[in-house]
Scaffold this motif. Sequence first.
Motif, PDB file in Angstrom:
ATOM      1  N   LEU A 147      42.016  53.786  31.257  1.00 31.75           N
ATOM      2  CA  LEU A 147      40.745  54.297  30.753  1.00 31.75           C
ATOM      3  C   LEU A 147      40.425  55.677  31.312  1.00 31.75           C
ATOM      4  O   LEU A 147      39.761  56.487  30.663  1.00 31.75           O
ATOM      5  N   TRP A 160      30.462  54.340  27.581  1.00 27.12           N
ATOM      6  CA  TRP A 160      31.437  53.319  27.187  1.00 27.12           C
ATOM      7  C   TRP A 160      30.719  52.198  26.452  1.00 27.12           C
ATOM      8  O   TRP A 160      29.636  51.785  26.859  1.00 27.12           O
ATOM      9  N   ASN A 188      31.406  48.260  25.084  1.00 27.13           N
ATOM     10  CA  ASN A 188      32.301  47.103  25.139  1.00 27.13           C
ATOM     11  C   ASN A 188      32.737  46.739  23.716  1.00 27.13           C
ATOM     12  O   ASN A 188      32.280  47.323  22.736  1.00 27.13           O
ATOM     13  N   ALA A 220      34.634  55.051  23.789  1.00 22.09           N
ATOM     14  CA  ALA A 220      34.229  55.990  24.835  1.00 22.09           C
ATOM     15  C   ALA A 220      33.905  57.301  24.148  1.00 22.09           C
ATOM     16  O   ALA A 220      34.710  57.806  23.372  1.00 22.09           O
ATOM     17  N   ASN A 249      33.789  52.824  34.922  1.00 23.03           N
ATOM     18  CA  ASN A 249      32.555  52.619  34.150  1.00 23.03           C
ATOM     19  C   ASN A 249      31.660  51.507  34.694  1.00 23.03           C
ATOM     20  O   ASN A 249      30.683  51.123  34.046  1.00 23.03           O
TER      21      ASN A 249
END
Length: 552
Positions: free
Chosen positions: A29, A126, A128, A143, A241
């Motif tokens: 990420l 971010w 989910n 993102a 994050n």
Amino acid sequence: MASQQIQSNTITSINDTIAQTKDLINDKLTIFVVELIALENNSQWLSIMRGSDNPERDLDPQDYIFIDKSLEAYFDRYSMLDSVLFYYNQGRISWYKRDSRNSNAHITLENYAEKLDSSRLSIIKWLNIHDEKELNAPKVVSAYKMFGKDRYNTKGMLLFNIKSKFFSDILNNAKISTNGYLTIVSNDGMMRFKNVEKRYEIKEELLQNELMQTEESAGQLIMTSNQDENMLVFYDTLPINKWKIAAVLPEREVLERVNSIKYVMMIVMLLVIIAAVFLSNVIANIITKPLINLTRKVNRIEEGNLDIPFKTSVSNEIGVLSRGIQDMMHRIRDLLKEVENEQEKKRAAELAVLQSQIKPHFLYNTLYSIRQLYEMGDTKEAGEMVTALSQFFRISINKGSEIITIAQEIEHIKNYLYIQHLRYREDFIYEIDIDPDISECHIVKLTLQPLVENAIYHGIKQHRGQGLIAIRGYADGRDIIMMVEDNGVGMSEEDLASMNQSLKSSDPGNDMIGFGTHNVNKRLQLNYGLSYGLTYHANTGGGVTVTVKIRS
């Protein structure tokens, strides 16, 4: 006590699994955070955005070509990418790429601005796992970074959508227990890909609230399932994050696992005791008498008699010992006749020992990287890494001559740098410039690899920004000079002087000299003489250069 230890080991294993999974996901990420930040530092992107602010100016064709190639490059680099969107200035620039197809996206920036956690647009947002309905991208993790004055005055954004398969492959690959699973939880949702029995289900809202409200970054919770089963929740936090990654498993399965291991251990211990008693009786009867005879002969050898005959036809342990002692006596007689060659053999043996001590300890990390590449579907890159690794060890473990050509040494170091570059990506680049006239000259095997390894781990990894490692070689009269340069953190003049003095005196006790550096210097001096070996210098622009001097 044994049950507690087994349970503790089980919990430790689960926490290790969480930590490894966390590190893997966090590293992947982080790549997208770097890409989002890098766009604002790219002069051509900034020029295109400023140009679109002028209503009387249309973008040039080369601007569209640049945007298309830049977005396509993301897909070439990151296989987990589902889609990417660049949207700016009320859609004057709207470029959405998914499945290698381009399209214009019509979105409402306010919908994305409302989800920001801060009024500062420099913060990466971010999301989910969700359905990106405005972009027709189902089951993705997003993102994005917005551009403008603040969250109430936004002008555009760059958005990455990551495939849910990337996360499901990683989370499902971790083996927790039969009804245990890994999940990633954030304030806006949670992702989980494994189905378990209904009696072990926990309400997602309850699990989400418990994990996101805890103040600890890592720890353990005990919760109750929908059917009153005790559930253990082990969690950690993703640094990138602040999402929680948790292992959820029934307490019942942990206890069952502990009990099964305990019973297996008890059975194994019982079998070992029975076998030991039986074998001790058998061995006592078989060995005792021959041992007495063997002891008497050894006593005669101790008195100086080296011509005692032994019965070496027996195939049991006594026969092996007899043959070994007889071989030893023959060897002693041979060694007594070879005293005049003792110094040369001592030197050769020392070289062989030093050579054998060089072992590429990065093998585990390389194999782990190969495994992860295969699990992520990057089979081409994994295959290239396997090929480089096999070529690397073809020279490393070769039991032939310890002296090889410089061309072979450079081939070896190219394979090593290729593997390290695949692991660290953009952290460093390297260049090799060797005079072709010295390619067929000879050098002690595995001279450069420990020096390059030191440059990476003690220079480049401690240095901010992209590192550079340069390897150069040329002839200097009757000598050959090879240099390994880096632009890392460097060393003080005092430390460099101390290292060079220790290398000159061959002092292995100096803490500034690592094992690999001392090993290389010692092998070079044993082969070429005390006036040859390693010398360290500081670079003008930062970093260190180590010079290797050998005879041509």
